[in-house]
Write a protein that holds these residues in place. Sequence first.
Motif, short mmCIF file in Angstrom:
data_model
loop_
_atom_site.label_atom_id
_atom_site.label_comp_id
_atom_site.label_asym_id
_atom_site.label_seq_id
_atom_site.Cartn_x
_atom_site.Cartn_y
_atom_site.Cartn_z
N ASP A 73 6.89 8.61 13.34
CA ASP A 73 8.00 9.47 12.33
C ASP A 73 7.55 10.66 11.78
N GLY A 74 6.46 10.81 11.23
CA GLY A 74 5.87 12.01 10.89
C GLY A 74 6.10 12.21 9.14
N ARG A 75 6.85 11.34 8.64
CA ARG A 75 6.92 11.16 7.34
C ARG A 75 5.65 10.66 6.40
N VAL A 76 5.40 10.87 5.28
CA VAL A 76 3.91 10.59 4.81
C VAL A 76 3.39 9.31 4.76
N VAL A 77 4.58 8.31 4.35
CA VAL A 77 3.80 6.82 4.07
C VAL A 77 3.49 6.28 5.63
N SER A 78 4.57 6.64 6.57
CA SER A 78 4.19 6.04 7.82
C SER A 78 3.11 6.68 8.37
N ASN A 79 2.95 7.81 8.35
CA ASN A 79 1.56 8.60 8.97
C ASN A 79 0.40 8.11 8.27
N PHE A 80 0.30 7.79 6.81
CA PHE A 80 -0.76 7.33 6.00
C PHE A 80 -1.25 6.00 6.69
N ILE A 81 -0.20 5.08 6.68
CA ILE A 81 -0.45 3.80 7.15
C ILE A 81 -0.96 3.75 8.45
N ALA A 82 -0.14 4.48 9.52
CA ALA A 82 -0.64 4.13 10.95
C ALA A 82 -2.28 4.96 11.05
N GLN A 83 -2.41 5.94 10.29
CA GLN A 83 -3.83 6.66 10.34
C GLN A 83 -4.74 5.68 9.85
N ALA A 84 -4.37 4.91 8.64
CA ALA A 84 -5.64 3.92 7.98
C ALA A 84 -5.94 2.79 9.11
N ILE A 85 -4.73 2.22 9.70
CA ILE A 85 -4.88 1.07 10.69
C ILE A 85 -5.74 1.66 11.94
N ASN B 202 12.96 5.10 -6.40
CA ASN B 202 12.13 4.53 -7.38
C ASN B 202 11.18 5.69 -8.14
N PRO B 203 11.49 5.61 -9.61
CA PRO B 203 10.92 6.59 -10.44
C PRO B 203 9.26 7.00 -10.48
N GLY B 204 8.92 5.76 -9.73
CA GLY B 204 7.18 5.70 -9.62
C GLY B 204 6.76 7.02 -8.98
N GLU B 205 6.08 8.01 -9.71
CA GLU B 205 5.81 9.54 -9.05
C GLU B 205 4.59 9.48 -8.67
N PHE B 206 4.00 9.76 -7.42
CA PHE B 206 2.67 9.98 -7.08
C PHE B 206 2.47 11.49 -6.42
N THR B 207 1.24 11.84 -6.57
CA THR B 207 0.78 13.08 -5.76
C THR B 207 0.44 12.68 -4.49
N MET B 208 0.44 13.44 -3.52
CA MET B 208 0.04 12.93 -1.92
C MET B 208 -1.51 12.53 -2.16
N ASN B 209 -2.19 13.07 -3.17
CA ASN B 209 -3.60 12.95 -2.82
C ASN B 209 -3.85 11.37 -3.66
N GLU B 210 -2.88 10.92 -4.68
CA GLU B 210 -2.80 9.64 -5.15
C GLU B 210 -2.31 8.77 -4.10
N LEU B 211 -1.37 8.94 -3.32
CA LEU B 211 -0.68 8.06 -2.23
C LEU B 211 -1.75 7.77 -1.27
N ALA B 212 -2.78 8.71 -0.89
CA ALA B 212 -3.68 8.65 0.13
C ALA B 212 -4.73 7.78 -0.40
N LYS B 213 -5.29 7.96 -1.62
CA LYS B 213 -6.11 6.99 -2.16
C LYS B 213 -5.65 5.58 -2.09
N ALA B 214 -4.58 5.55 -2.57
CA ALA B 214 -3.82 4.15 -2.64
C ALA B 214 -3.77 3.31 -1.32
N VAL B 215 -3.47 4.22 -0.16
CA VAL B 215 -3.52 3.72 1.20
C VAL B 215 -4.93 3.26 1.39
N GLN B 216 -5.84 4.25 1.20
CA GLN B 216 -7.34 3.94 1.64
C GLN B 216 -7.83 2.55 0.92
N GLU B 217 -7.64 2.28 -0.40
CA GLU B 217 -7.69 1.22 -1.12
C GLU B 217 -7.13 0.17 -0.76
#
Length: 313
Positions: free
Chosen positions: A183-195, A238-253
């Motif tokens: 899809d190209g959006r960030v959450v789907s990109n990071f999850i597919a990349q991590a897998i 959802n008001p929970g706000e994340f930087t893209m660096n934080e999102l990448a770390k969360a997906v990594q973890e």
Amino acid sequence: MRILVTGGAGFIGSHLVDKLMEKEKSEVIVADNYFTGSKDNLKKWIGHPRFELIRHDISRPLFVEVDQIYHLACPASPIFYKYNSVKTIKTNVMGTLNMLGLAKRLRARILFTSTSEVYGDPLEHPQKETYWGNVNPIGVRSCYDEGKRMAETLMFDYHRQYGIEIRIARIFNTYGPRMNIDDGRVVSNFIAQAIRNEPLTVQLPGTQTRSFCYVSDLVDGLTQLMEGTDTGPINLGNPGEFTMNELAKAVQELINPEVQISEVENTPDDPRQRKPDITKAKEVLGWEPKVNLHEGIPLMEDDFRQRLGVPRT
Ligand SMILES: NC(=O)c1ccc[n+]([C@@H]2O[C@H](COP(=O)([O-])OP(=O)(O)OC[C@H]3O[C@@H](n4cnc5c(N)ncnc54)[C@H](O)[C@@H]3O)[C@@H](O)[C@H]2O)c1
Ligand SMILES: O=c1ccn([C@@H]2O[C@H](COP(=O)(O)OP(=O)(O)O[C@H]3OC[C@@H](O)[C@H](O)[C@H]3O)[C@@H](O)[C@H]2O)c(=O)[nH]1
């Protein structure tokens, strides 16, 4: 109650259809041109007596008889909405005109899925519905953000001029199962990349923020808005706000502690910050999201692993 869902074969649309079909008295008609959506997302309903699927491009008029219209059709991922920008404008402007024409003929209530992108690169933070935005009218994102702004204008002019019952949701970044893998959006990109054990591509500077809403929460907000009395616009996010660096770390973890994180170039006019003020949604709809990012990522991971054929080890 017969309900039309434009864009119902897409990510949010198909989850909305699942919810609408749960009501035993609802009949659901989906109109979609399958640009970014797929019949696969609706496979459990195809053949159901209360369900109909029409291949249709909403930039052309549609003649059906319905009581309510959820108007979602529009590519949402920046890669896809920029791919044929003129078409994106036609979908937003002519498509919304066509759906409003249908609503006018039928005296049907119509809900439009607008976007947090109407706030552009916001100078007010978090964003309230009263903020008019900071949008580049001639940039590469304008086909989408200005297209959505024009669609909101059309919604309100049909409401004022013809008394059409309108509802406008301003949706903030939403994620969940059934997003296109590429899809190209960030959450789907990071999850597919991590897998796939490929580096997570953080676009620079990485300090830009987004606020991510899980799809089941969002769909609850849409149906509550449709059934309520307020025209909106109402922020749903959802008001929970994340930087893209934080999102990448969360997906990594959460998914793959071994995966690398790489920095890549960004695209023009990327908004630097985005967070919804949802006071209005709480007051008017009694709505607020329940699923946080750390709960939502694993739910999406299950779906992505299944589709990629990579089980958890
Ligand atoms: N997901 C998000 O984060 C988000 C945020 C803000 C707003 N929105 C809005 O919500 C809606 C749904 O988004 P999504 O994430 O499910 O995107 P999506 O790309 O998965 O779904 C869009 C659907 O619209 C269909 N479509 C596109 N152009 C069409 C046309 N001309 N005629 C008929 N069908 C057409 C596509 O084939 C697809 O099925 C969109 O209007 C989008 O702008 C989404
Ligand atoms: O691989 C990637 C993809 C994206 N990004 C960054 O992640 C952030 C979010 O980008 P996305 O493409 O997921 O989505 P955007 O927030 O730019 O736009 C979205 O906004 C709301 C909706 O209307 C749409 O779903 C979409 O337009 C951006 O800052 C982008 O630079 C990465 O760091 N890496």
